[in-house]
Motif scaffolding. Structure first.
Motif, PDB file in Angstrom:
ATOM      1  N   GLU A  70       0.816  -1.216   0.000  1.00 58.79           N
ATOM      2  CA  GLU A  70       0.000   0.000   0.000  1.00 58.79           C
ATOM      3  C   GLU A  70       0.855   1.274   0.000  1.00 58.79           C
ATOM      4  OE1 GLU A  70       1.033  -0.586   4.193  1.00 58.79           O
ATOM      5  OE2 GLU A  70       0.261  -1.996   2.714  1.00 58.79           O
ATOM      6  N   ALA A  98      -6.603   2.570   6.162  1.00 62.28           N
ATOM      7  CA  ALA A  98      -7.574   1.966   5.238  1.00 62.28           C
ATOM      8  C   ALA A  98      -6.875   1.288   4.066  1.00 62.28           C
ATOM      9  CB  ALA A  98      -8.546   3.025   4.731  1.00 62.28           C
ATOM     10  N   SER A  99      -5.875   1.957   3.486  1.00 63.21           N
ATOM     11  CA  SER A  99      -5.194   1.352   2.338  1.00 63.21           C
ATOM     12  C   SER A  99      -4.420   0.105   2.763  1.00 63.21           C
ATOM     13  CB  SER A  99      -4.272   2.356   1.641  1.00 63.21           C
ATOM     14  OG  SER A  99      -3.217   2.750   2.478  1.00 63.21           O
ATOM     15  N   ARG A 100      -3.841   0.120   3.963  1.00 62.89           N
ATOM     16  CA  ARG A 100      -3.113  -1.057   4.458  1.00 62.89           C
ATOM     17  C   ARG A 100      -4.064  -2.239   4.635  1.00 62.89           C
ATOM     18  NH1 ARG A 100      -0.095   1.312   7.570  1.00 62.89           N
ATOM     19  NH2 ARG A 100      -1.515   1.646   9.305  1.00 62.89           N
ATOM     20  N   VAL A 101      -5.218  -2.004   5.242  1.00 65.71           N
ATOM     21  CA  VAL A 101      -6.198  -3.073   5.457  1.00 65.71           C
ATOM     22  C   VAL A 101      -6.696  -3.617   4.119  1.00 65.71           C
ATOM     23  CG1 VAL A 101      -8.531  -3.554   6.319  1.00 65.71           C
ATOM     24  CG2 VAL A 101      -6.901  -2.291   7.751  1.00 65.71           C
ATOM     25  N   LEU A 102      -7.049  -2.727   3.202  1.00 62.86           N
ATOM     26  CA  LEU A 102      -7.569  -3.160   1.897  1.00 62.86           C
ATOM     27  C   LEU A 102      -6.507  -3.891   1.078  1.00 62.86           C
ATOM     28  CD1 LEU A 102      -9.712  -0.036   0.982  1.00 62.86           C
ATOM     29  CD2 LEU A 102     -10.541  -2.298   1.662  1.00 62.86           C
ATOM     30  N   TYR A 103      -5.283  -3.356   1.071  1.00 59.10           N
ATOM     31  CA  TYR A 103      -4.220  -4.000   0.301  1.00 59.10           C
ATOM     32  C   TYR A 103      -3.941  -5.396   0.842  1.00 59.10           C
ATOM     33  CZ  TYR A 103      -0.081  -4.772  -2.452  1.00 59.10           C
ATOM     34  OH  TYR A 103       0.815  -5.310  -3.345  1.00 59.10           O
ATOM     35  N   ARG A 104      -3.823  -5.498   2.156  1.00 63.27           N
ATOM     36  CA  ARG A 104      -3.524  -6.808   2.749  1.00 63.27           C
ATOM     37  C   ARG A 104      -4.667  -7.793   2.553  1.00 63.27           C
ATOM     38  NH1 ARG A 104      -0.082  -4.794   8.021  1.00 63.27           N
ATOM     39  NH2 ARG A 104       1.623  -3.973   6.764  1.00 63.27           N
ATOM     40  N   ALA A 105      -5.902  -7.306   2.591  1.00 67.15           N
ATOM     41  CA  ALA A 105      -7.045  -8.185   2.334  1.00 67.15           C
ATOM     42  C   ALA A 105      -6.990  -8.708   0.904  1.00 67.15           C
ATOM     43  CB  ALA A 105      -8.357  -7.448   2.590  1.00 67.15           C
ATOM     44  N   PHE A 106      -6.680  -7.808  -0.043  1.00 66.60           N
ATOM     45  CA  PHE A 106      -6.555  -8.224  -1.442  1.00 66.60           C
ATOM     46  C   PHE A 106      -5.393  -9.202  -1.610  1.00 66.60           C
ATOM     47  CE2 PHE A 106      -4.456  -7.876  -5.524  1.00 66.60           C
ATOM     48  CZ  PHE A 106      -5.503  -8.177  -6.379  1.00 66.60           C
ATOM     49  N   ARG A 109      -5.867 -12.711  -0.549  1.00 68.65           N
ATOM     50  CA  ARG A 109      -6.852 -13.465  -1.347  1.00 68.65           C
ATOM     51  C   ARG A 109      -6.520 -13.459  -2.831  1.00 68.65           C
ATOM     52  NH1 ARG A 109      -8.943 -10.928   2.790  1.00 68.65           N
ATOM     53  NH2 ARG A 109     -10.513 -11.912   4.107  1.00 68.65           N
ATOM     54  N   ARG A 110      -5.325 -13.019  -3.172  1.00 65.82           N
ATOM     55  CA  ARG A 110      -5.004 -12.820  -4.584  1.00 65.82           C
ATOM     56  C   ARG A 110      -5.063 -14.089  -5.409  1.00 65.82           C
ATOM     57  NH1 ARG A 110       0.779 -13.251  -5.830  1.00 65.82           N
ATOM     58  NH2 ARG A 110       1.777 -14.131  -3.984  1.00 65.82           N
TER      59      ARG A 110
END
Length: 120
Positions: A70, A98-106, A109-110
């Motif tokens: 992120e 927010a960007s850290r949470v979203l990036y790590r979630a993506f 699950r990539r």
């Protein structure tokens, strides 16, 4: 010196993200694209461990600064033709979290997300 985007070329979602950067990069394209498992990446950027590279894309700036995941996103957006305005969004309060949470979630699950992309 170009900005180097190091990504997992074996992951369809990661390849699609690198292709998005290629399509949207400024003209001339300020990026150099390197697969994280390449010999060139290992020799030029020994500080980027393969395991870390497989968890997140890395961006190497001309001064040698390495940004992962992120943290690389605003720098990538700043160098696009149409989306540079979006880099400003990362300055808002809470944007980093927010960007850290979203990036790590993506990123976590990539491989499942990759099923959405055709092989190639």
């Amino acid at each position: 010196m170009a900005i180097v985007l190091v990504y997992d070329a074996d992951c369809p979602a990661c390849r699609a993200a690198a292709d998005w950067v290629r399509r949207n990069a400024g003209i001339p394209d300020p990026f150099e694209y390197l697969p994280c498992r390449s010999a060139e990446t290992r020799s030029r950027f020994p500080a980027i461990a393969e395991a870390a590279c497989l968890r997140a894309m890395h961006l190497v700036l001309p001064d040698g600064t390495i940004l992962a995941g992120e943290r690389a996103l605003p720098e990538i957006l700043r160098r696009t033709r149409r989306y540079r305005w979006a880099a400003v969004l990362f300055r808002f309060p809470g944007a980093g979290v927010a960007s850290r949470v979203l990036y790590r979630a993506f990123a976590g699950r990539r491989h499942r997300i990759s099923r959405l992309f055709p092989p190639g």
